[in-house]
Design a protein around this motif. Structure first.
Motif, PDB file in Angstrom:
ATOM      1  N   GLY A  34      82.653  29.217  47.876  1.00 52.33           N
ATOM      2  CA  GLY A  34      82.878  29.271  46.438  1.00 52.33           C
ATOM      3  C   GLY A  34      83.487  27.979  45.908  1.00 52.33           C
ATOM      4  N   ALA A  35      83.674  27.929  44.590  1.00 57.41           N
ATOM      5  CA  ALA A  35      84.272  26.750  43.956  1.00 57.41           C
ATOM      6  C   ALA A  35      85.679  26.524  44.516  1.00 57.41           C
ATOM      7  CB  ALA A  35      84.319  26.924  42.452  1.00 57.41           C
ATOM      8  N   VAL A  36      86.037  25.251  44.694  1.00 51.89           N
ATOM      9  CA  VAL A  36      87.330  24.885  45.277  1.00 51.89           C
ATOM     10  C   VAL A  36      88.001  23.822  44.415  1.00 51.89           C
ATOM     11  CG1 VAL A  36      88.496  23.846  47.267  1.00 51.89           C
ATOM     12  CG2 VAL A  36      86.553  25.383  47.635  1.00 51.89           C
ATOM     13  N   ARG A  37      89.276  24.017  44.151  1.00 51.94           N
ATOM     14  CA  ARG A  37      90.095  22.995  43.495  1.00 51.94           C
ATOM     15  C   ARG A  37      90.904  22.317  44.579  1.00 51.94           C
ATOM     16  NH1 ARG A  37      89.962  20.029  38.850  1.00 51.94           N
ATOM     17  NH2 ARG A  37      92.053  19.404  38.207  1.00 51.94           N
ATOM     18  N   ASP A  38      90.712  20.998  44.750  1.00 50.66           N
ATOM     19  CA  ASP A  38      91.324  20.301  45.883  1.00 50.66           C
ATOM     20  C   ASP A  38      91.772  18.913  45.446  1.00 50.66           C
ATOM     21  OD1 ASP A  38      91.615  20.175  48.999  1.00 50.66           O
ATOM     22  OD2 ASP A  38      90.593  18.316  48.462  1.00 50.66           O
ATOM     23  N   ALA A  39      93.065  18.659  45.551  1.00 50.66           N
ATOM     24  CA  ALA A  39      93.645  17.341  45.239  1.00 50.66           C
ATOM     25  C   ALA A  39      93.218  16.827  43.868  1.00 50.66           C
ATOM     26  CB  ALA A  39      93.260  16.339  46.323  1.00 50.66           C
ATOM     27  N   PRO A  44      82.147  22.292  43.211  1.00 57.09           N
ATOM     28  CA  PRO A  44      81.396  23.444  42.713  1.00 57.09           C
ATOM     29  C   PRO A  44      81.037  24.419  43.824  1.00 57.09           C
ATOM     30  CG  PRO A  44      79.948  21.546  42.956  1.00 57.09           C
ATOM     31  CD  PRO A  44      81.345  21.056  43.233  1.00 57.09           C
ATOM     32  N   ARG A  45      80.716  25.616  43.426  1.00 60.84           N
ATOM     33  CA  ARG A  45      80.226  26.613  44.382  1.00 60.84           C
ATOM     34  C   ARG A  45      78.916  26.119  44.978  1.00 60.84           C
ATOM     35  NH1 ARG A  45      76.135  30.263  44.283  1.00 60.84           N
ATOM     36  NH2 ARG A  45      76.343  32.048  45.681  1.00 60.84           N
ATOM     37  N   ILE A  46      78.769  26.315  46.287  1.00 62.08           N
ATOM     38  CA  ILE A  46      77.505  26.014  46.955  1.00 62.08           C
ATOM     39  C   ILE A  46      76.627  27.260  46.873  1.00 62.08           C
ATOM     40  CG2 ILE A  46      76.412  25.543  49.197  1.00 62.08           C
ATOM     41  CD1 ILE A  46      78.918  23.903  49.894  1.00 62.08           C
ATOM     42  N   PRO A  47      75.389  27.146  46.434  1.00 64.61           N
ATOM     43  CA  PRO A  47      74.497  28.315  46.428  1.00 64.61           C
ATOM     44  C   PRO A  47      74.067  28.645  47.858  1.00 64.61           C
ATOM     45  CG  PRO A  47      73.307  26.365  45.694  1.00 64.61           C
ATOM     46  CD  PRO A  47      74.746  25.949  45.868  1.00 64.61           C
ATOM     47  N   ILE A  48      75.018  29.203  48.597  1.00 65.69           N
ATOM     48  CA  ILE A  48      74.856  29.376  50.035  1.00 65.69           C
ATOM     49  C   ILE A  48      73.688  30.280  50.383  1.00 65.69           C
ATOM     50  CG2 ILE A  48      76.443  31.324  50.228  1.00 65.69           C
ATOM     51  CD1 ILE A  48      76.149  28.259  52.616  1.00 65.69           C
ATOM     52  N   GLU A  49      73.282  31.121  49.425  1.00 63.68           N
ATOM     53  CA  GLU A  49      72.132  31.986  49.664  1.00 63.68           C
ATOM     54  C   GLU A  49      70.838  31.182  49.827  1.00 63.68           C
ATOM     55  OE1 GLU A  49      72.647  31.384  45.267  1.00 63.68           O
ATOM     56  OE2 GLU A  49      73.973  31.902  46.946  1.00 63.68           O
ATOM     57  N   LYS A  50      70.869  29.905  49.433  1.00 62.94           N
ATOM     58  CA  LYS A  50      69.703  29.037  49.585  1.00 62.94           C
ATOM     59  C   LYS A  50      69.743  28.229  50.881  1.00 62.94           C
ATOM     60  CE  LYS A  50      68.996  28.508  44.595  1.00 62.94           C
ATOM     61  NZ  LYS A  50      68.872  27.532  43.465  1.00 62.94           N
ATOM     62  N   VAL A  51      70.840  28.369  51.625  1.00 57.85           N
ATOM     63  CA  VAL A  51      70.999  27.672  52.908  1.00 57.85           C
ATOM     64  C   VAL A  51      70.736  28.682  54.022  1.00 57.85           C
ATOM     65  CG1 VAL A  51      72.583  26.382  54.396  1.00 57.85           C
ATOM     66  CG2 VAL A  51      72.717  26.138  51.893  1.00 57.85           C
ATOM     67  N   ALA A  52      69.895  28.325  54.978  1.00 59.20           N
ATOM     68  CA  ALA A  52      69.577  29.227  56.088  1.00 59.20           C
ATOM     69  C   ALA A  52      70.856  29.761  56.718  1.00 59.20           C
ATOM     70  CB  ALA A  52      68.726  28.510  57.124  1.00 59.20           C
ATOM     71  N   SER A  53      70.897  31.063  56.991  1.00 61.47           N
ATOM     72  CA  SER A  53      72.123  31.706  57.467  1.00 61.47           C
ATOM     73  C   SER A  53      72.645  31.102  58.772  1.00 61.47           C
ATOM     74  CB  SER A  53      71.903  33.210  57.635  1.00 61.47           C
ATOM     75  OG  SER A  53      70.858  33.470  58.557  1.00 61.47           O
ATOM     76  N   LYS A  54      71.771  30.548  59.589  1.00 61.20           N
ATOM     77  CA  LYS A  54      72.244  29.961  60.847  1.00 61.20           C
ATOM     78  C   LYS A  54      73.120  28.738  60.618  1.00 61.20           C
ATOM     79  CE  LYS A  54      68.100  27.121  61.709  1.00 61.20           C
ATOM     80  NZ  LYS A  54      67.001  26.852  62.692  1.00 61.20           N
ATOM     81  N   TYR A  55      73.026  28.144  59.430  1.00 64.54           N
ATOM     82  CA  TYR A  55      73.840  26.974  59.119  1.00 64.54           C
ATOM     83  C   TYR A  55      75.143  27.329  58.405  1.00 64.54           C
ATOM     84  CZ  TYR A  55      69.616  24.390  60.317  1.00 64.54           C
ATOM     85  OH  TYR A  55      68.519  23.883  60.975  1.00 64.54           O
ATOM     86  N   HIS A  56      75.402  28.618  58.199  1.00 67.48           N
ATOM     87  CA  HIS A  56      76.678  29.029  57.622  1.00 67.48           C
ATOM     88  C   HIS A  56      77.762  28.915  58.701  1.00 67.48           C
ATOM     89  CE1 HIS A  56      74.523  31.809  54.474  1.00 67.48           C
ATOM     90  NE2 HIS A  56      73.955  30.604  54.582  1.00 67.48           N
ATOM     91  N   ARG A  57      78.952  28.527  58.304  1.00 64.50           N
ATOM     92  CA  ARG A  57      80.053  28.409  59.260  1.00 64.50           C
ATOM     93  C   ARG A  57      80.272  29.736  59.985  1.00 64.50           C
ATOM     94  NH1 ARG A  57      85.477  28.133  56.441  1.00 64.50           N
ATOM     95  NH2 ARG A  57      84.244  26.768  55.121  1.00 64.50           N
TER      96      ARG A  57
END
Length: 206
Positions: A34-39, A44-57
């Motif tokens: 999801g979206a992250v506020r850092d330093a 922005p949020r990554i549309p992780i549903e568009k990334v093959a599940s094997k590449y999810h952490r």
């Protein structure tokens, strides 16, 4: 206790056990993109549903003789493994060097930087003259090619020029598109940055 009561008790214990298993922590971290506020920066949020599940952490079983804390990069499979105790590893999806820019070998993490400045090498500027404006360094930011974090790889006390780093181009994960560096989704490089230590061994395999 009669047979009927004993059977009921056994079923209740089994149900409790299964219920407990259902509540065990998930080992695939699909919800962590999801979206992250850092330093002061907003990733922005990554549309992780568009990334093959094997590449999810995710935590995976991983058989290696390397000690915990070692990083092993499998460029053919497009995975980076952070070795953990007890035969486990945290696995991240990566983007790797395109044809002609691949590399393999062993190095060490010499430096870690949050929101690093990116300075394109002279050879890259010659290939892409439009990058000349960044010869003195591109300031940190969400469009910076090094992303939110960078781990600098040295060999024999010398800078290899290669980095493990974040990228705003989440759609490059699982592909061979870089100039040799290993890129991770920004949310993943932040996670890896917290785990990896300066001096850690990095093995890059073809």
């Amino acid at each position: 206790m009669n047979l009927r009561s004993g059977l009921l008790a056994t079923l209740l214990v089994a149900a409790a056990f299964l219920s407990g298993c259902a509540n065990l922590p998930k080992q695939v971290f699909t919800s962590e993109y999801g979206a992250v506020r850092d330093a002061g920066y907003s990733l922005p949020r990554i549309p992780i549903e568009k990334v093959a599940s094997k590449y999810h952490r995710q935590v995976v079983n991983y058989d290696t003789r390397e000690k915990p804390g070692t990083i092993i990069v499998d460029t053919s499979e497009k995975f980076l493994y952070f070795v953990m105790p007890d035969g486990k590893a945290m696995r991240y999806g990566i983007g790797v060097g395109r044809a002609g820019f691949e590399w393999t070998g062993t190095a060490r993490i010499a430096m870690k930087r949050e929101w690093p400045t990116w300075t394109p090498p002279a050879a890259m500027i010659r290939r892409e003259p439009k990058l000349k404006k960044w010869a003195g360094g591109m300031p940190p930011g969400t469009s910076n090619p090094l992303g939110a974090r960078a781990l600098y790889l040295y060999r024999g006390g010398s800078d290899t020029g290669y980095r493990l780093h974040g990228t705003p181009e989440w759609n490059s994960i699982g592909k061979a598109m870089s100039s040799g560096c290993i890129r991770l989704m920004n949310q993943d490089i932040i996670d890896l940055y917290e785990r990896a230590e300066v001096g850690a061994k990095v093995i890059v395999k073809g």
